[in-house]
Motif scaffolding. Structure first.
Motif, PDB file in Angstrom:
ATOM      1  N   PHE A 190      37.874  54.503  46.794  1.00 36.21           N
ATOM      2  CA  PHE A 190      37.450  53.547  47.804  1.00 36.21           C
ATOM      3  C   PHE A 190      36.365  52.692  47.167  1.00 36.21           C
ATOM      4  CE2 PHE A 190      34.744  52.031  51.203  1.00 36.21           C
ATOM      5  CZ  PHE A 190      35.638  51.627  52.175  1.00 36.21           C
ATOM      6  N   SER A 191      36.498  51.367  47.223  1.00 36.58           N
ATOM      7  CA  SER A 191      35.510  50.523  46.546  1.00 36.58           C
ATOM      8  C   SER A 191      35.208  49.257  47.332  1.00 36.58           C
ATOM      9  CB  SER A 191      35.988  50.150  45.133  1.00 36.58           C
ATOM     10  OG  SER A 191      37.093  49.264  45.180  1.00 36.58           O
ATOM     11  N   TYR A 192      34.011  48.742  47.090  1.00 37.23           N
ATOM     12  CA  TYR A 192      33.587  47.441  47.603  1.00 37.23           C
ATOM     13  C   TYR A 192      33.871  46.408  46.524  1.00 37.23           C
ATOM     14  CZ  TYR A 192      30.401  43.518  48.306  1.00 37.23           C
ATOM     15  OH  TYR A 192      29.879  42.259  48.423  1.00 37.23           O
ATOM     16  N   GLY A 199      34.089  60.508  39.557  1.00 37.36           N
ATOM     17  CA  GLY A 199      33.802  60.037  40.907  1.00 37.36           C
ATOM     18  C   GLY A 199      33.168  58.667  40.994  1.00 37.36           C
ATOM     19  N   ILE A 200      32.766  58.091  39.857  1.00 30.40           N
ATOM     20  CA  ILE A 200      32.209  56.739  39.842  1.00 30.40           C
ATOM     21  C   ILE A 200      33.326  55.761  39.509  1.00 30.40           C
ATOM     22  CG2 ILE A 200      30.547  55.181  38.775  1.00 30.40           C
ATOM     23  CD1 ILE A 200      28.823  57.617  38.157  1.00 30.40           C
ATOM     24  N   HIS A 201      33.506  54.778  40.359  1.00 28.65           N
ATOM     25  CA  HIS A 201      34.657  53.875  40.261  1.00 28.65           C
ATOM     26  C   HIS A 201      34.165  52.444  40.066  1.00 28.65           C
ATOM     27  CE1 HIS A 201      38.832  52.688  41.125  1.00 28.65           C
ATOM     28  NE2 HIS A 201      38.296  51.649  41.738  1.00 28.65           N
ATOM     29  N   VAL A 202      34.613  51.794  38.990  1.00 28.82           N
ATOM     30  CA  VAL A 202      34.239  50.408  38.689  1.00 28.82           C
ATOM     31  C   VAL A 202      35.511  49.622  38.392  1.00 28.82           C
ATOM     32  CG1 VAL A 202      32.898  48.881  37.191  1.00 28.82           C
ATOM     33  CG2 VAL A 202      32.042  51.167  37.720  1.00 28.82           C
ATOM     34  N   ARG A 203      35.559  48.368  38.791  1.00 30.31           N
ATOM     35  CA  ARG A 203      36.760  47.564  38.573  1.00 30.31           C
ATOM     36  C   ARG A 203      36.399  46.136  38.213  1.00 30.31           C
ATOM     37  NH1 ARG A 203      40.328  47.947  43.384  1.00 30.31           N
ATOM     38  NH2 ARG A 203      41.298  45.987  42.750  1.00 30.31           N
ATOM     39  N   TYR A 204      37.306  45.493  37.474  1.00 29.41           N
ATOM     40  CA  TYR A 204      37.187  44.066  37.168  1.00 29.41           C
ATOM     41  C   TYR A 204      38.594  43.480  37.128  1.00 29.41           C
ATOM     42  CZ  TYR A 204      36.942  39.711  34.656  1.00 29.41           C
ATOM     43  OH  TYR A 204      37.102  38.391  34.306  1.00 29.41           O
ATOM     44  N   GLY A 205      38.771  42.303  37.725  1.00 26.34           N
ATOM     45  CA  GLY A 205      40.087  41.693  37.717  1.00 26.34           C
ATOM     46  C   GLY A 205      40.037  40.202  37.968  1.00 26.34           C
ATOM     47  N   ILE A 206      41.201  39.585  37.883  1.00 33.34           N
ATOM     48  CA  ILE A 206      41.340  38.167  38.164  1.00 33.34           C
ATOM     49  C   ILE A 206      42.501  37.976  39.140  1.00 33.34           C
ATOM     50  CG2 ILE A 206      40.393  37.370  35.970  1.00 33.34           C
ATOM     51  CD1 ILE A 206      43.238  36.989  34.977  1.00 33.34           C
ATOM     52  N   SER A 207      42.471  36.879  39.869  1.00 34.83           N
ATOM     53  CA  SER A 207      43.557  36.563  40.793  1.00 34.83           C
ATOM     54  C   SER A 207      43.807  35.062  40.782  1.00 34.83           C
ATOM     55  CB  SER A 207      43.224  37.036  42.216  1.00 34.83           C
ATOM     56  OG  SER A 207      42.155  36.279  42.754  1.00 34.83           O
ATOM     57  N   ASP A 263      48.457  28.523  40.770  1.00 32.33           N
ATOM     58  CA  ASP A 263      47.547  27.409  40.488  1.00 32.33           C
ATOM     59  C   ASP A 263      46.318  27.981  39.790  1.00 32.33           C
ATOM     60  OD1 ASP A 263      45.828  25.287  40.417  1.00 32.33           O
ATOM     61  OD2 ASP A 263      46.083  24.711  42.516  1.00 32.33           O
ATOM     62  N   PHE A 264      46.254  27.802  38.469  1.00 33.51           N
ATOM     63  CA  PHE A 264      45.184  28.440  37.704  1.00 33.51           C
ATOM     64  C   PHE A 264      43.830  27.762  37.900  1.00 33.51           C
ATOM     65  CE2 PHE A 264      49.069  29.810  35.601  1.00 33.51           C
ATOM     66  CZ  PHE A 264      48.844  31.175  35.525  1.00 33.51           C
ATOM     67  N   SER A 265      43.822  26.613  38.562  1.00 30.27           N
ATOM     68  CA  SER A 265      42.536  26.019  38.918  1.00 30.27           C
ATOM     69  C   SER A 265      41.872  26.800  40.051  1.00 30.27           C
ATOM     70  CB  SER A 265      42.720  24.557  39.343  1.00 30.27           C
ATOM     71  OG  SER A 265      43.459  24.464  40.558  1.00 30.27           O
ATOM     72  N   LEU A 266      42.667  27.637  40.745  1.00 30.01           N
ATOM     73  CA  LEU A 266      42.135  28.472  41.827  1.00 30.01           C
ATOM     74  C   LEU A 266      41.910  29.916  41.367  1.00 30.01           C
ATOM     75  CD1 LEU A 266      44.388  27.222  44.775  1.00 30.01           C
ATOM     76  CD2 LEU A 266      42.057  26.515  44.223  1.00 30.01           C
ATOM     77  N   MET A 267      41.887  30.155  40.051  1.00 29.29           N
ATOM     78  CA  MET A 267      41.685  31.513  39.538  1.00 29.29           C
ATOM     79  C   MET A 267      40.302  32.031  39.913  1.00 29.29           C
ATOM     80  SD  MET A 267      42.023  32.948  35.638  1.00 29.29           S
ATOM     81  CE  MET A 267      43.795  32.634  35.622  1.00 29.29           C
ATOM     82  N   GLN A 268      40.255  33.301  40.319  1.00 25.57           N
ATOM     83  CA  GLN A 268      39.006  33.929  40.742  1.00 25.57           C
ATOM     84  C   GLN A 268      38.769  35.196  39.928  1.00 25.57           C
ATOM     85  OE1 GLN A 268      37.136  33.310  43.910  1.00 25.57           O
ATOM     86  NE2 GLN A 268      38.445  31.801  44.863  1.00 25.57           N
ATOM     87  N   HIS A 269      37.509  35.519  39.693  1.00 27.56           N
ATOM     88  CA  HIS A 269      37.121  36.770  39.047  1.00 27.56           C
ATOM     89  C   HIS A 269      36.588  37.713  40.124  1.00 27.56           C
ATOM     90  CE1 HIS A 269      37.353  35.203  34.871  1.00 27.56           C
ATOM     91  NE2 HIS A 269      37.119  34.048  35.485  1.00 27.56           N
ATOM     92  N   HIS A 270      36.964  38.984  40.028  1.00 22.28           N
ATOM     93  CA  HIS A 270      36.555  39.982  41.010  1.00 22.28           C
ATOM     94  C   HIS A 270      35.891  41.169  40.314  1.00 22.28           C
ATOM     95  CE1 HIS A 270      39.237  38.121  44.087  1.00 22.28           C
ATOM     96  NE2 HIS A 270      39.972  37.842  43.018  1.00 22.28           N
ATOM     97  N   VAL A 271      34.847  41.694  40.918  1.00 23.06           N
ATOM     98  CA  VAL A 271      34.231  42.933  40.453  1.00 23.06           C
ATOM     99  C   VAL A 271      34.123  43.884  41.639  1.00 23.06           C
ATOM    100  CG1 VAL A 271      32.948  41.868  38.569  1.00 23.06           C
ATOM    101  CG2 VAL A 271      31.898  42.015  40.839  1.00 23.06           C
ATOM    102  N   GLY A 272      34.059  45.176  41.336  1.00 20.94           N
ATOM    103  CA  GLY A 272      33.963  46.150  42.402  1.00 20.94           C
ATOM    104  C   GLY A 272      33.309  47.431  41.942  1.00 20.94           C
ATOM    105  N   VAL A 273      32.771  48.162  42.891  1.00 18.37           N
ATOM    106  CA  VAL A 273      32.165  49.455  42.600  1.00 18.37           C
ATOM    107  C   VAL A 273      32.400  50.372  43.796  1.00 18.37           C
ATOM    108  CG1 VAL A 273      29.898  48.761  43.512  1.00 18.37           C
ATOM    109  CG2 VAL A 273      30.066  50.622  41.851  1.00 18.37           C
TER     110      VAL A 273
END
Length: 199
Positions: free
Chosen positions: A33-35, A168-176, A181-191
């Motif tokens: 479960f992550s924010y 038990g420690i969860h970290v994430r990084y991604g793009i969407s 449309d790659f001009s709308l690409m976003q970077h995401h981080v989570g913990v």
């Protein structure tokens, strides 16, 4: 590039420790479960499972508070034509974008403790313009909002990234991206956190 190197340097001790787990100790599947955060959609939640063999699944929901704006029965077209039931209203020129995304996808273990994830879903956005409402005598009554009738979209979104899960420690990084449309690409981080589940 520099940010990527800094992240790798900070995470290296966790990865090294995870790979040194005793070989005779079976690894369990985990539920996480992550924010999640990005500047456009600062409120995000994700949950799913990480399997030691085969693929797992996840789902995510994220957005911003602007999506909850109430237009109070007014619409705006072409950035200036305001219509609606109520007092005469004019647009001030200030506008904001409400966004919400719902995603589902898969997780797959690369090597302990790194998983890859990819998925797709719905990206909804709508634009709101600030209004000034006037009385019959021309005095300003109040401020309000109108929904832009020209920008109310449901689009397809894709995302992928990496998940790090260590004790038990969860970290994430991604793009969407939205509608490829790659001009709308976003970077995401989570913990967040994860818990073991039965195999």
């Amino acid at each position: 590039m520099k940010a990527t190197l800094v992240i790798c340097f900070l995470l290296f001790p966790f990865i090294s420790n995870a790979q040194q787990e005793p070989l005779n100790e079976p690894l369990s599947h985990r539920f996480f479960f992550s924010y999640n955060y990005n500047p456009t959609m600062p409120i995000g939640l994700s949950l799913g499972n990480l399997r030691q063999k085969g693929g797992g699944s996840y789902m995510a929901l994220r957005g911003n508070l602007d999506i909850l704006t109430k237009p109070q029965g007014y619409l705006i077209r072409n950035g200036q034509q305001v219509s609606g039931d109520g007092p005469t209203a004019n647009a001030t020129g200030f506008h904001k974008m409400g966004v919400v995304e719902a995603m589902v996808g898969f997780t797959y273990k690369i090597f302990n403790p790194i998983w890859f994830y990819w998925g797709g879903g719905l990206h909804h956005r709508r634009e709101f313009w600030e209004l000034e409402k006037f009385g019959l005598d021309g005095t300003l009554l109040e401020m309000g909002w109108a929904r832009n009738a020209d920008l109310n979209q449901n689009l397809f979104a894709l995302e992928s990234g990496l998940l790090l899960d260590v004790k038990g420690i969860h970290v994430r990084y991604g793009i969407s991206t939205v509608s490829f449309d790659f001009s709308l690409m976003q970077h995401h981080v989570g913990v967040g956190f994860s818990i073991p589940v039965k195999r």
